[in-house]
Design an enzyme around this catalytic site. Structure first.
Site, PDB file in Angstrom:
ATOM      1  N   ARG A 263       0.833  -1.200   0.000  1.00 43.61           N
ATOM      2  CA  ARG A 263       0.000   0.000   0.000  1.00 43.61           C
ATOM      3  C   ARG A 263       0.866   1.247   0.000  1.00 43.61           C
ATOM      4  O   ARG A 263       1.811   1.345   0.788  1.00 43.61           O
ATOM      5  CB  ARG A 263      -0.920   0.019   1.222  1.00 43.61           C
ATOM      6  CG  ARG A 263      -1.860  -1.187   1.285  1.00 43.61           C
ATOM      7  CD  ARG A 263      -2.777  -1.145   2.474  1.00 43.61           C
ATOM      8  NE  ARG A 263      -3.564  -2.367   2.571  1.00 43.61           N
ATOM      9  CZ  ARG A 263      -4.464  -2.620   3.514  1.00 43.61           C
ATOM     10  NH1 ARG A 263      -4.674  -1.714   4.466  1.00 43.61           N
ATOM     11  NH2 ARG A 263      -5.135  -3.758   3.527  1.00 43.61           N
ATOM     12  N   ARG A 278       1.936   1.131  10.175  1.00 40.19           N
ATOM     13  CA  ARG A 278       1.440   1.511   8.847  1.00 40.19           C
ATOM     14  C   ARG A 278       2.615   1.482   7.867  1.00 40.19           C
ATOM     15  O   ARG A 278       3.388   2.430   7.783  1.00 40.19           O
ATOM     16  CB  ARG A 278       0.800   2.897   8.887  1.00 40.19           C
ATOM     17  CG  ARG A 278       0.000   3.243   7.627  1.00 40.19           C
ATOM     18  CD  ARG A 278      -0.502   4.672   7.704  1.00 40.19           C
ATOM     19  NE  ARG A 278      -1.437   4.879   8.793  1.00 40.19           N
ATOM     20  CZ  ARG A 278      -2.753   4.722   8.694  1.00 40.19           C
ATOM     21  NH1 ARG A 278      -3.294   4.358   7.552  1.00 40.19           N
ATOM     22  NH2 ARG A 278      -3.530   4.948   9.741  1.00 40.19           N
ATOM     23  N   GLU A 350      -6.370  -0.157  16.012  1.00 39.77           N
ATOM     24  CA  GLU A 350      -6.981  -1.126  15.092  1.00 39.77           C
ATOM     25  C   GLU A 350      -5.984  -2.174  14.635  1.00 39.77           C
ATOM     26  O   GLU A 350      -4.880  -1.845  14.213  1.00 39.77           O
ATOM     27  CB  GLU A 350      -7.561  -0.392  13.883  1.00 39.77           C
ATOM     28  CG  GLU A 350      -8.300  -1.293  12.905  1.00 39.77           C
ATOM     29  CD  GLU A 350      -7.444  -1.677  11.721  1.00 39.77           C
ATOM     30  OE1 GLU A 350      -7.519  -2.863  11.319  1.00 39.77           O
ATOM     31  OE2 GLU A 350      -6.700  -0.826  11.209  1.00 39.77           O
ATOM     32  N   SER A 353     -10.086  -5.545  10.789  1.00 38.38           N
ATOM     33  CA  SER A 353     -11.407  -5.071  10.391  1.00 38.38           C
ATOM     34  C   SER A 353     -12.174  -6.226   9.776  1.00 38.38           C
ATOM     35  O   SER A 353     -11.632  -6.956   8.941  1.00 38.38           O
ATOM     36  CB  SER A 353     -11.299  -3.928   9.367  1.00 38.38           C
ATOM     37  OG  SER A 353     -10.833  -2.751   9.977  1.00 38.38           O
ATOM     38  N   ARG A 391       1.497  -5.811  12.833  1.00 36.03           N
ATOM     39  CA  ARG A 391       0.813  -5.128  13.938  1.00 36.03           C
ATOM     40  C   ARG A 391       0.667  -6.058  15.140  1.00 36.03           C
ATOM     41  O   ARG A 391       0.784  -5.625  16.288  1.00 36.03           O
ATOM     42  CB  ARG A 391      -0.563  -4.639  13.483  1.00 36.03           C
ATOM     43  CG  ARG A 391      -0.500  -3.507  12.476  1.00 36.03           C
ATOM     44  CD  ARG A 391      -1.860  -2.912  12.223  1.00 36.03           C
ATOM     45  NE  ARG A 391      -1.791  -1.853  11.220  1.00 36.03           N
ATOM     46  CZ  ARG A 391      -2.787  -1.028  10.934  1.00 36.03           C
ATOM     47  NH1 ARG A 391      -3.926  -1.136  11.594  1.00 36.03           N
ATOM     48  NH2 ARG A 391      -2.651  -0.097  10.009  1.00 36.03           N
TER      49      ARG A 391
END
Length: 431
Positions: A263, A278, A350, A353, A391
């Site tokens: 990403r 991230r 987070e 999801s 993460r």
């Protein structure tokens, strides 16, 4: 993708629901395009019918020895009109499709109002955040001090937002991914897949990454062929069934895969640039379920439980929240976030999801099943992280750090690692 007729029939209710996620639906433009499409189809059908009638008249006149020159000229003109009508139909259909591809999914009514994480509604907390008798380090300081994380050399290789894991750190990354896959395949009923990491534009469009999020994707090309590096295994897993009709008896289909994810984070504006939170490249275990449209919510709840099982196996404190309508992803109608406790930030962040997409992706990718009458109908999809390895690794280091600078790992990882502790100097220990 939406059915234009459904949005038009919903009218102002569709406008209202989309406004909750910050999207302004131009209902008049949609109605105009749909009307033009219908008229072009009707015109083409009428011209083809007239062409058939004239062709029959030519045959009859020719058999009786009559003059067919005028009829042949009329037939030629009608064929030209048919080509023009078909070109108009193709043009209008393209415009309509392009518009529909940019309209996000309708948020579920139970999604709270709001446009950011601040409006998320907490559902439950599981586990107790650790209380330390010392000042806890963040995973960057801890990992670099141990020598198991190396962001400096990663930057030398590729620039910022990449990482190198070394020794016990690399082993821990591998063990976490294997643990997740074993849980999902042996306990939760998913079928593991090994999928391509490069996919076509059509594949990216099927799950909703394109056309809206092209700036957030890494793209490569050879000659005239464009391929995109996957941002998540959701893309290839879901599209495995694109352009297929799946027998209802085979639903639900449960798929999982471990892949790297790529990403650009084009819209993150410098958020979470430190550490593993991230990154441009990270490893993730993904879950996808393809099901009937009326089963998405129950399938979503199952998937949340599967993601939670991973966190419980690692003795990590976390919470579950429902995202606000305006903070829900483009393709989702409802999303639950699992947030893990990070001691260094003194908050939940987070880590997974899980989203109910309804038939939104099924329509875009043409994944269908059959209803009770045997008629093809769009299938529904549910997707979730189960889990991002980096993460999770960060949370394991932070929540299980010890006063002596070591990390005491959860028992569930010992069989994969062969050791229980990572010492302060980065060496593994069986104690």
């Amino acid at each position: 993708m939406h059915d234009a007729r459904v949005l038009i029939d919903m009218g102002e209710d569709a406008v209202r629901r989309l406004a909750r996620r910050g999207y302004t639906l131009d209902l008049s433009s949609l109605e105009s395009l749909q009307s033009r499409r219908n008229k072009s189809i009707q015109s083409g059908d009428e011209l083809r019918s007239e062409s058939k009638r004239v062709a029959q008249e030519v045959q009859r006149t020719a058999k009786t020895g009559g003059d067919i020159s005028a009829l042949k000229e009329a037939a030629r003109k009608i064929k030209e009109q048919i080509r023009e009508a078909e070109a108009e139909q193709d043009q209008v259909q393209q415009e309509l499709t392009e518009l529909l591809l940019t309209i996000p999914n309708l948020p579920a009514d139970e999604a709270p109002d709001g446009d950011s994480e601040d409006f998320a509604v907490e559902q439950r907390r599981v586990g107790t955040p650790p209380a330390f008798s010392f000042e806890p380090k963040d995973h960057v300081d801890l990992g670099e001090g141990m020598g198991i994380l190396d962001f400096g050399r990663a930057t030398k290789l590729s620039g910022p937002r990449f990482s190198v894991l070394r020794g016990a750190g690399a082993a821990l990354e591998r063990a976490l991914a294997t643990l997740f896959l074993d849980l999902h395949t042996r306990r939760h009923g998913y079928v593991e897949q090994s999928v391509p990491f490069l996919v076509s534009r059509k594949t990216m469009t099927g799950t909703g990454q394109l056309p809206k999020f092209e700036e957030d994707l890494f793209k490569t090309g050879v000659a005239d062929r464009d391929l995109f590096l996957i941002p998540t295994a959701e893309v290839p897993l879901t599209n495995l069934y694109a352009d297929e009709i799946v027998p209802a008896a085979e639903l639900p289909i449960a798929l999982t895969a471990q892949t790297p994810c790529f990403r650009s984070e084009a819209g993150s504006y410098g958020r979470d640039t430190r550490g593993l939170i991230r990154q441009h490249q990270f490893t993730k275990v993904e879950m996808v379920r393809i099901c009937a449209a009326d089963e998405t919510r129950s399938e979503m709840e199952k998937m949340v439980g599967h993601a939670e099982a991973c966190l419980k196996e690692l003795d990590l404190a976390y919470r579950v929240v429902t995202l606000a309508a305006g903070d829900t992803g483009f393709s989702a109608q409802l999303t639950y976030d699992l947030e893990v406790w990070l001691p260094s930030q003194n908050t939940y962040r987070e880590i997974s999801s899980v989203s109910d997409f309804g038939t939104f992706q099924g329509r875009r990718a043409s994944i269908r099943t059959r209803d009770e009458n045997g008629k093809p109908t769009p299938a529904a999809t549910v997707n979730g992280s189960g889990l991002p390895v980096g993460r999770t690794l960060a949370a394991v280091l932070e929540q299980h750090q010890q006063a002596d600078g070591s990390v005491l790992l959860p028992e569930s990882l010992v069989k994969y690692l062969g050791f229980r502790r990572i010492k302060a100097d980065g060496t593994p220990s069986e104690e």
